[in-house]
Design a protein around this motif. Structure first.
Motif, mmCIF file in Angstrom:
data_model
loop_
_atom_site.group_PDB
_atom_site.id
_atom_site.type_symbol
_atom_site.label_atom_id
_atom_site.label_comp_id
_atom_site.label_asym_id
_atom_site.label_seq_id
_atom_site.Cartn_x
_atom_site.Cartn_y
_atom_site.Cartn_z
ATOM 1 N N GLU A 73 0.808 -1.224 0.000
ATOM 2 C CA GLU A 73 0.000 0.000 0.000
ATOM 3 C C GLU A 73 0.841 1.274 0.000
ATOM 4 O O GLU A 73 0.303 2.374 -0.088
ATOM 5 C CB GLU A 73 -0.979 0.021 1.175
ATOM 6 N N ASP A 74 2.151 1.145 0.094
ATOM 7 C CA ASP A 74 3.029 2.311 -0.036
ATOM 8 C C ASP A 74 3.319 2.637 -1.503
ATOM 9 O O ASP A 74 3.959 3.654 -1.794
ATOM 10 C CB ASP A 74 4.360 2.063 0.684
ATOM 11 N N THR A 75 2.874 1.789 -2.403
ATOM 12 C CA THR A 75 3.085 2.041 -3.826
ATOM 13 C C THR A 75 2.417 3.345 -4.239
ATOM 14 O O THR A 75 1.216 3.537 -4.029
ATOM 15 C CB THR A 75 2.517 0.883 -4.659
ATOM 16 N N ALA A 76 3.213 4.254 -4.798
ATOM 17 C CA ALA A 76 2.708 5.571 -5.175
ATOM 18 C C ALA A 76 3.820 6.361 -5.848
ATOM 19 O O ALA A 76 4.990 5.977 -5.804
ATOM 20 C CB ALA A 76 2.223 6.344 -3.946
ATOM 21 N N MET A 77 3.435 7.484 -6.440
ATOM 22 C CA MET A 77 4.400 8.475 -6.868
ATOM 23 C C MET A 77 4.661 9.363 -5.655
ATOM 24 O O MET A 77 3.708 9.846 -5.031
ATOM 25 C CB MET A 77 3.856 9.304 -8.027
ATOM 26 N N TYR A 78 5.930 9.560 -5.331
ATOM 27 C CA TYR A 78 6.300 10.366 -4.180
ATOM 28 C C TYR A 78 6.844 11.715 -4.645
ATOM 29 O O TYR A 78 7.707 11.776 -5.529
ATOM 30 C CB TYR A 78 7.354 9.634 -3.341
ATOM 31 N N TYR A 79 6.327 12.759 -4.014
ATOM 32 C CA TYR A 79 6.691 14.120 -4.378
ATOM 33 C C TYR A 79 7.270 14.858 -3.174
ATOM 34 O O TYR A 79 6.727 14.752 -2.065
ATOM 35 C CB TYR A 79 5.467 14.910 -4.836
ATOM 36 N N CYS A 80 8.330 15.631 -3.403
ATOM 37 C CA CYS A 80 8.742 16.569 -2.368
ATOM 38 C C CYS A 80 8.101 17.914 -2.683
ATOM 39 O O CYS A 80 7.797 18.222 -3.848
ATOM 40 C CB CYS A 80 10.251 16.692 -2.260
ATOM 41 N N ALA A 81 7.862 18.680 -1.653
ATOM 42 C CA ALA A 81 7.172 19.953 -1.803
ATOM 43 C C ALA A 81 7.791 21.008 -0.909
ATOM 44 O O ALA A 81 8.246 20.717 0.200
ATOM 45 C CB ALA A 81 5.697 19.788 -1.464
ATOM 46 N N LYS A 82 7.787 22.230 -1.409
ATOM 47 C CA LYS A 82 8.232 23.380 -0.637
ATOM 48 C C LYS A 82 7.104 23.785 0.293
ATOM 49 O O LYS A 82 5.981 24.016 -0.146
ATOM 50 C CB LYS A 82 8.572 24.527 -1.595
ATOM 51 N N GLY A 83 7.404 23.848 1.569
ATOM 52 C CA GLY A 83 6.366 24.175 2.527
ATOM 53 C C GLY A 83 5.545 22.961 2.900
ATOM 54 O O GLY A 83 6.025 21.821 2.864
ATOM 55 N N ALA A 84 4.294 23.201 3.249
ATOM 56 C CA ALA A 84 3.425 22.131 3.735
ATOM 57 C C ALA A 84 2.260 21.844 2.804
ATOM 58 O O ALA A 84 1.291 21.188 3.211
ATOM 59 C CB ALA A 84 2.901 22.504 5.118
ATOM 60 N N ALA A 85 2.344 22.287 1.575
ATOM 61 C CA ALA A 85 1.291 22.022 0.601
ATOM 62 C C ALA A 85 1.922 21.530 -0.693
ATOM 63 O O ALA A 85 3.128 21.598 -0.881
ATOM 64 C CB ALA A 85 0.486 23.292 0.341
ATOM 65 N N THR A 86 1.072 21.035 -1.585
ATOM 66 C CA THR A 86 1.576 20.470 -2.839
ATOM 67 C C THR A 86 1.700 21.510 -3.955
ATOM 68 O O THR A 86 2.031 21.164 -5.074
ATOM 69 C CB THR A 86 0.646 19.355 -3.328
ATOM 70 N N THR A 87 1.460 22.765 -3.621
ATOM 71 C CA THR A 87 1.449 23.805 -4.643
ATOM 72 C C THR A 87 2.757 23.868 -5.432
ATOM 73 O O THR A 87 2.750 23.993 -6.659
ATOM 74 C CB THR A 87 1.171 25.175 -4.000
ATOM 75 N N VAL A 88 3.868 23.813 -4.729
ATOM 76 C CA VAL A 88 5.183 23.824 -5.365
ATOM 77 C C VAL A 88 5.825 22.481 -5.074
ATOM 78 O O VAL A 88 6.221 22.205 -3.935
ATOM 79 C CB VAL A 88 6.066 24.966 -4.835
ATOM 80 N N ARG A 89 5.914 21.649 -6.077
ATOM 81 C CA ARG A 89 6.419 20.289 -5.897
ATOM 82 C C ARG A 89 7.231 19.873 -7.093
ATOM 83 O O ARG A 89 7.217 20.525 -8.137
ATOM 84 C CB ARG A 89 5.255 19.307 -5.695
#
Length: 115
Positions: free
Chosen positions: A89-105
């Motif tokens: 269930e950990d299968t996924a696309m993983y993104y890093c993001a600036k701050g605490a939202a996905t706006t800038v990733r």
């Protein structure tokens, strides 16, 4: 221009480990909290973890607590996520993001957990 470039994903068996990296540029990395999110096929973004900019304190989603560890290297503008005891269930696309939202990733790195 802000750039976030993830790497380190791959195919791993259940119970295995991976370390994801995120190279950041275009902003003062050390001044920003940083986060990891993930998105499984057909689902929305799921917050995974956030690390503070100053004291390195961190928070985790219950689904990964005790298995994942977030860290950062402010000298080299790099964010990390150590993944252990991986589950399917950990299968996924993983993104890093600036701050605490996905706006800038970043563009993401694929993690697939399968036997």
């Amino acid at each position: 221009e802000v750039q976030l470039v993830e790497s380190g994903g791959g195919l791993v068996q259940p119970g295995g480990s991976l370390r994801l990296s995120c190279a950041a540029s275009g902003f003062i990395f050390s001044s920003w909290p940083m986060s990891w999110f993930r998105q499984a096929p057909g689902k929305g973004f799921e917050w995974v973890s956030t690390i503070s900019s100053r004291d390195g304190s961190s928070n985790y989603a219950d689904s990964v607590k005790g298995r994942f560890t977030i860290s950062r290297d402010n000298a080299n503008n790099t964010l990390y996520l150590q993944l252990r005891s991986l589950k399917t269930e950990d299968t996924a696309m993983y993104y890093c993001a600036k701050g605490a939202a996905t706006t800038v990733r970043g563009q993401g790195t694929q993690v697939t957990v399968s036997s």
